[in-house]
Scaffold this motif. Structure first.
Motif, PDB file in Angstrom:
ATOM      1  N   VAL A   1       0.837  -1.208   0.000  1.00 39.80           N
ATOM      2  CA  VAL A   1       0.000   0.000   0.000  1.00 39.80           C
ATOM      3  C   VAL A   1       0.870   1.256   0.000  1.00 39.80           C
ATOM      4  CG1 VAL A   1      -1.763   1.277   1.285  1.00 39.80           C
ATOM      5  CG2 VAL A   1      -1.840  -1.216   1.214  1.00 39.80           C
ATOM      6  N   GLY A   2       0.454   2.225  -0.797  1.00 40.70           N
ATOM      7  CA  GLY A   2       1.186   3.492  -0.845  1.00 40.70           C
ATOM      8  C   GLY A   2       0.441   4.507  -1.683  1.00 40.70           C
ATOM      9  N   THR A   3       1.177   5.409  -2.304  1.00 42.65           N
ATOM     10  CA  THR A   3       0.577   6.411  -3.191  1.00 42.65           C
ATOM     11  C   THR A   3       1.507   6.652  -4.371  1.00 42.65           C
ATOM     12  OG1 THR A   3      -0.266   7.516  -1.207  1.00 42.65           O
ATOM     13  CG2 THR A   3      -0.569   8.640  -3.305  1.00 42.65           C
ATOM     14  N   PRO A   4       0.974   6.650  -5.596  1.00 42.78           N
ATOM     15  CA  PRO A   4       1.798   6.969  -6.756  1.00 42.78           C
ATOM     16  C   PRO A   4       2.186   8.446  -6.752  1.00 42.78           C
ATOM     17  CG  PRO A   4      -0.313   5.967  -7.394  1.00 42.78           C
ATOM     18  CD  PRO A   4      -0.407   6.342  -5.959  1.00 42.78           C
ATOM     19  N   THR A   5       3.228   8.746  -7.513  1.00 43.01           N
ATOM     20  CA  THR A   5       3.661  10.130  -7.698  1.00 43.01           C
ATOM     21  C   THR A   5       3.845  10.386  -9.187  1.00 43.01           C
ATOM     22  OG1 THR A   5       4.884  10.062  -5.604  1.00 43.01           O
ATOM     23  CG2 THR A   5       5.402  11.864  -7.128  1.00 43.01           C
ATOM     24  N   TYR A   6       3.053  11.288  -9.738  1.00 44.70           N
ATOM     25  CA  TYR A   6       3.234  11.696 -11.126  1.00 44.70           C
ATOM     26  C   TYR A   6       4.469  12.581 -11.159  1.00 44.70           C
ATOM     27  CZ  TYR A   6       1.981  13.732 -15.713  1.00 44.70           C
ATOM     28  OH  TYR A   6       1.969  14.155 -17.028  1.00 44.70           O
ATOM     29  N   ALA A   7       5.468  12.181 -11.919  1.00 39.81           N
ATOM     30  CA  ALA A   7       6.746  12.903 -11.928  1.00 39.81           C
ATOM     31  C   ALA A   7       6.586  14.372 -12.301  1.00 39.81           C
ATOM     32  CB  ALA A   7       7.723  12.215 -12.881  1.00 39.81           C
ATOM     33  N   ARG A   8       5.575  14.679 -13.113  1.00 37.78           N
ATOM     34  CA  ARG A   8       5.378  16.084 -13.480  1.00 37.78           C
ATOM     35  C   ARG A   8       4.935  16.904 -12.270  1.00 37.78           C
ATOM     36  NH1 ARG A   8       2.989  17.930 -19.182  1.00 37.78           N
ATOM     37  NH2 ARG A   8       4.796  16.627 -19.640  1.00 37.78           N
ATOM     38  N   ASP A   9       4.119  16.315 -11.411  1.00 38.78           N
ATOM     39  CA  ASP A   9       3.698  17.010 -10.193  1.00 38.78           C
ATOM     40  C   ASP A   9       4.901  17.270  -9.279  1.00 38.78           C
ATOM     41  OD1 ASP A   9       1.050  16.975 -11.018  1.00 38.78           O
ATOM     42  OD2 ASP A   9       0.560  15.168  -9.885  1.00 38.78           O
ATOM     43  N   LEU A  10       5.754  16.277  -9.145  1.00 41.28           N
ATOM     44  CA  LEU A  10       6.949  16.434  -8.308  1.00 41.28           C
ATOM     45  C   LEU A  10       7.876  17.485  -8.903  1.00 41.28           C
ATOM     46  CD1 LEU A  10       8.894  15.733  -6.051  1.00 41.28           C
ATOM     47  CD2 LEU A  10       9.589  13.697  -7.340  1.00 41.28           C
ATOM     48  N   ALA A  11       8.075  17.443 -10.212  1.00 41.53           N
ATOM     49  CA  ALA A  11       8.929  18.439 -10.871  1.00 41.53           C
ATOM     50  C   ALA A  11       8.381  19.845 -10.680  1.00 41.53           C
ATOM     51  CB  ALA A  11       9.051  18.112 -12.357  1.00 41.53           C
ATOM     52  N   GLN A  12       7.059  19.988 -10.796  1.00 40.10           N
ATOM     53  CA  GLN A  12       6.430  21.303 -10.608  1.00 40.10           C
ATOM     54  C   GLN A  12       6.603  21.779  -9.170  1.00 40.10           C
ATOM     55  OE1 GLN A  12       4.597  23.331 -13.148  1.00 40.10           O
ATOM     56  NE2 GLN A  12       5.423  24.617 -11.513  1.00 40.10           N
ATOM     57  N   ALA A  13       6.451  20.855  -8.222  1.00 39.01           N
ATOM     58  CA  ALA A  13       6.624  21.212  -6.811  1.00 39.01           C
ATOM     59  C   ALA A  13       8.047  21.695  -6.551  1.00 39.01           C
ATOM     60  CB  ALA A  13       6.295  20.021  -5.923  1.00 39.01           C
ATOM     61  N   ILE A  14       9.026  21.021  -7.140  1.00 44.95           N
ATOM     62  CA  ILE A  14      10.428  21.419  -6.967  1.00 44.95           C
ATOM     63  C   ILE A  14      10.649  22.847  -7.466  1.00 44.95           C
ATOM     64  CG2 ILE A  14      12.782  21.004  -7.803  1.00 44.95           C
ATOM     65  CD1 ILE A  14      12.077  17.980  -7.750  1.00 44.95           C
ATOM     66  N   LEU A  15      10.123  23.140  -8.647  1.00 45.80           N
ATOM     67  CA  LEU A  15      10.304  24.478  -9.221  1.00 45.80           C
ATOM     68  C   LEU A  15       9.533  25.535  -8.431  1.00 45.80           C
ATOM     69  CD1 LEU A  15      10.129  23.546 -13.004  1.00 45.80           C
ATOM     70  CD2 LEU A  15      12.165  24.185 -11.697  1.00 45.80           C
ATOM     71  N   ASP A  16       8.397  25.149  -7.853  1.00 47.28           N
ATOM     72  CA  ASP A  16       7.608  26.095  -7.055  1.00 47.28           C
ATOM     73  C   ASP A  16       8.280  26.437  -5.733  1.00 47.28           C
ATOM     74  OD1 ASP A  16       5.647  26.242  -8.987  1.00 47.28           O
ATOM     75  OD2 ASP A  16       4.283  24.839  -8.010  1.00 47.28           O
ATOM     76  N   ILE A  17       8.860  25.443  -5.087  1.00 49.63           N
ATOM     77  CA  ILE A  17       9.426  25.680  -3.760  1.00 49.63           C
ATOM     78  C   ILE A  17      10.868  26.165  -3.813  1.00 49.63           C
ATOM     79  CG2 ILE A  17       7.908  23.920  -2.788  1.00 49.63           C
ATOM     80  CD1 ILE A  17      10.298  22.089  -2.456  1.00 49.63           C
ATOM     81  N   MET A  18      11.544  25.961  -4.925  1.00 45.84           N
ATOM     82  CA  MET A  18      12.963  26.297  -5.039  1.00 45.84           C
ATOM     83  C   MET A  18      13.291  27.729  -4.593  1.00 45.84           C
ATOM     84  SD  MET A  18      15.433  25.659  -8.338  1.00 45.84           S
ATOM     85  CE  MET A  18      14.633  26.960  -9.305  1.00 45.84           C
ATOM     86  N   PRO A  19      12.532  28.746  -5.030  1.00 46.11           N
ATOM     87  CA  PRO A  19      12.867  30.120  -4.611  1.00 46.11           C
ATOM     88  C   PRO A  19      12.569  30.393  -3.138  1.00 46.11           C
ATOM     89  CG  PRO A  19      11.400  30.088  -6.550  1.00 46.11           C
ATOM     90  CD  PRO A  19      11.384  28.736  -5.961  1.00 46.11           C
ATOM     91  N   LYS A  20      11.808  29.498  -2.501  1.00 41.84           N
ATOM     92  CA  LYS A  20      11.377  29.736  -1.118  1.00 41.84           C
ATOM     93  C   LYS A  20      12.273  29.053  -0.087  1.00 41.84           C
ATOM     94  CE  LYS A  20       6.529  29.659  -2.672  1.00 41.84           C
ATOM     95  NZ  LYS A  20       5.213  28.980  -2.482  1.00 41.84           N
ATOM     96  N   ILE A  21      13.218  28.255  -0.559  1.00 45.36           N
ATOM     97  CA  ILE A  21      14.045  27.483   0.373  1.00 45.36           C
ATOM     98  C   ILE A  21      15.053  28.391   1.078  1.00 45.36           C
ATOM     99  CG2 ILE A  21      15.714  25.600   0.612  1.00 45.36           C
ATOM    100  CD1 ILE A  21      14.436  24.338  -1.905  1.00 45.36           C
ATOM    101  N   GLN A  22      14.948  28.424   2.394  1.00 43.31           N
ATOM    102  CA  GLN A  22      15.886  29.182   3.218  1.00 43.31           C
ATOM    103  C   GLN A  22      16.136  28.408   4.498  1.00 43.31           C
ATOM    104  OE1 GLN A  22      14.120  33.131   3.675  1.00 43.31           O
ATOM    105  NE2 GLN A  22      15.554  33.958   2.166  1.00 43.31           N
ATOM    106  N   ASN A  23      17.241  27.705   4.557  1.00 42.24           N
ATOM    107  CA  ASN A  23      17.548  26.940   5.755  1.00 42.24           C
ATOM    108  C   ASN A  23      19.053  26.773   5.915  1.00 42.24           C
ATOM    109  OD1 ASN A  23      16.993  25.208   3.352  1.00 42.24           O
ATOM    110  ND2 ASN A  23      17.779  23.586   4.654  1.00 42.24           N
ATOM    111  N   ASN A  24      19.463  26.683   7.146  1.00 39.68           N
ATOM    112  CA  ASN A  24      20.888  26.510   7.448  1.00 39.68           C
ATOM    113  C   ASN A  24      21.268  25.050   7.611  1.00 39.68           C
ATOM    114  OD1 ASN A  24      21.599  29.298   7.504  1.00 39.68           O
ATOM    115  ND2 ASN A  24      20.617  29.485   9.508  1.00 39.68           N
TER     116      ASN A  24
END
Length: 288
Positions: free
Chosen positions: A182-205
């Motif tokens: 049991v699990g959940t599939p991941t559409y690679a396009r959704d993951l790629a879009q998420a990466i591009l969306d969050i990339m400018p917001k990443i701020q961590n040490n």
């Protein structure tokens, strides 16, 4: 200028990033193993310096789960040592690293969705080498860098479960598909879009881990049934147990990932798995 190095550019996530990159003003460098050997630290350092890379998205991985059991050296080179090199280069060069990992770092014996803080315990070589890569990245600790664990990835690109089911469904009258994982599939396009969306917001040490898959819960059997239904393929799908389909590597029985952390911190919406499957099948021309 934002210069982004994408490794594993011909894989599922890498290919989707290439498709989505057309909408962005970033300068992308898409590389595969022939263009850039990420197990060669000197070569990567030279590439990063020459092209003034500001972010690395590591979509490269040794993903042949069963083959890895007998090919540990190569799996370790790509999933562990290459990640170590990328992280060390990112640290020294003060650039961001986004690394894609897997649900296989867990043993699949949980009873509720895995959080990023749950204890890891991989079952096989693939999961162990991916976890070693995570640990090496965390030890190097480049700033503004994250690890994204995902599961059951599929796409219109590359080889994956969806493509296999479409092919076999058209060739056979019936198929046996595992129902007790049991699990959940991941559409690679959704993951790629998420990466591009969050990339400018990443701020961590400190390197931070996030989970990402589509929403929902199902078995491989449920997934196969829905693929056939959406594609209108007349193939009977029968549920079988894992023990009826032995493989060299042990799969986790339970791979659900809790996505609350990535949703809350980056304010993103994650699509439901059926909606994403519908989109992928339409891209492939398989949705009738």
């Amino acid at each position: 200028m934002i210069n982004i190095l994408v490794t594993g550019a011909n894989g599922q996530v890498g290919s989707e990033l290439r498709e989505l990159s057309k909408k962005y003003a970033y300068n992308f460098f898409f590389t595969d193993r022939d263009a850039l050997d990420i197990t060669d630290k000197t070569a990567v350092e030279a590439f990063v310096q020459k092209n003034s890379i500001t972010t690395i998205i590591n979509a490269a991985a040794y993903t042949a789960v069963d083959k890895a059991e007998d090919d540990k050296e190569n799996a370790d080179k790509i999933n562990h040592l290459a990640v170590k090199y990328l992280a060390e280069i990112a640290k020294v060069s003060n650039i961001a690293l986004i690394h894609i990992s897997t649900d296989y770092v867990f043993d699949g014996k949980n009873y509720k969705p895995y959080t990023e803080e749950d204890t890891t315990n991989p079952n096989g070589v693939y999961g162990a080498t991916k976890l070693a890569g995570e640990n090496a990245m965390r030890e190097a600790n480049p700033k503004n860098s994250i690890i994204i664990r995902t599961s059951w990835v599929y796409s219109s690109f590359g080889a994956n479960f969806v493509k296999t089911m479409l092919y076999l469904g058209k060739e056979r009258e019936s198929l046996g598909v595992i129902f007790d994982q049991v699990g959940t599939p991941t559409y690679a396009r959704d993951l790629a879009q998420a990466i591009l969306d969050i990339m400018p917001k990443i701020q961590n040490n400190t390197v931070t881990i996030y989970n990402y898959s589509n929403e929902g819960v199902l078995s491989w059997y449920d997934f196969a049934k829905e693929i056939m239904r959406m594609a209108k393929i007349e193939c009977e799908i029968n549920p079988i147990e894992t023990k009826e389909y032995p493989t060299p590597a042990t799969r986790p029985y339970y791979s659900l990932l809790n996505k609350a952390k990535i949703k809350n911190e980056f304010d993103i919406m994650i699509p439901y798995w059926k909606d994403s499957l519908d989109k992928c099948l339409r891209v492939m021309g398989e949705r009738q």
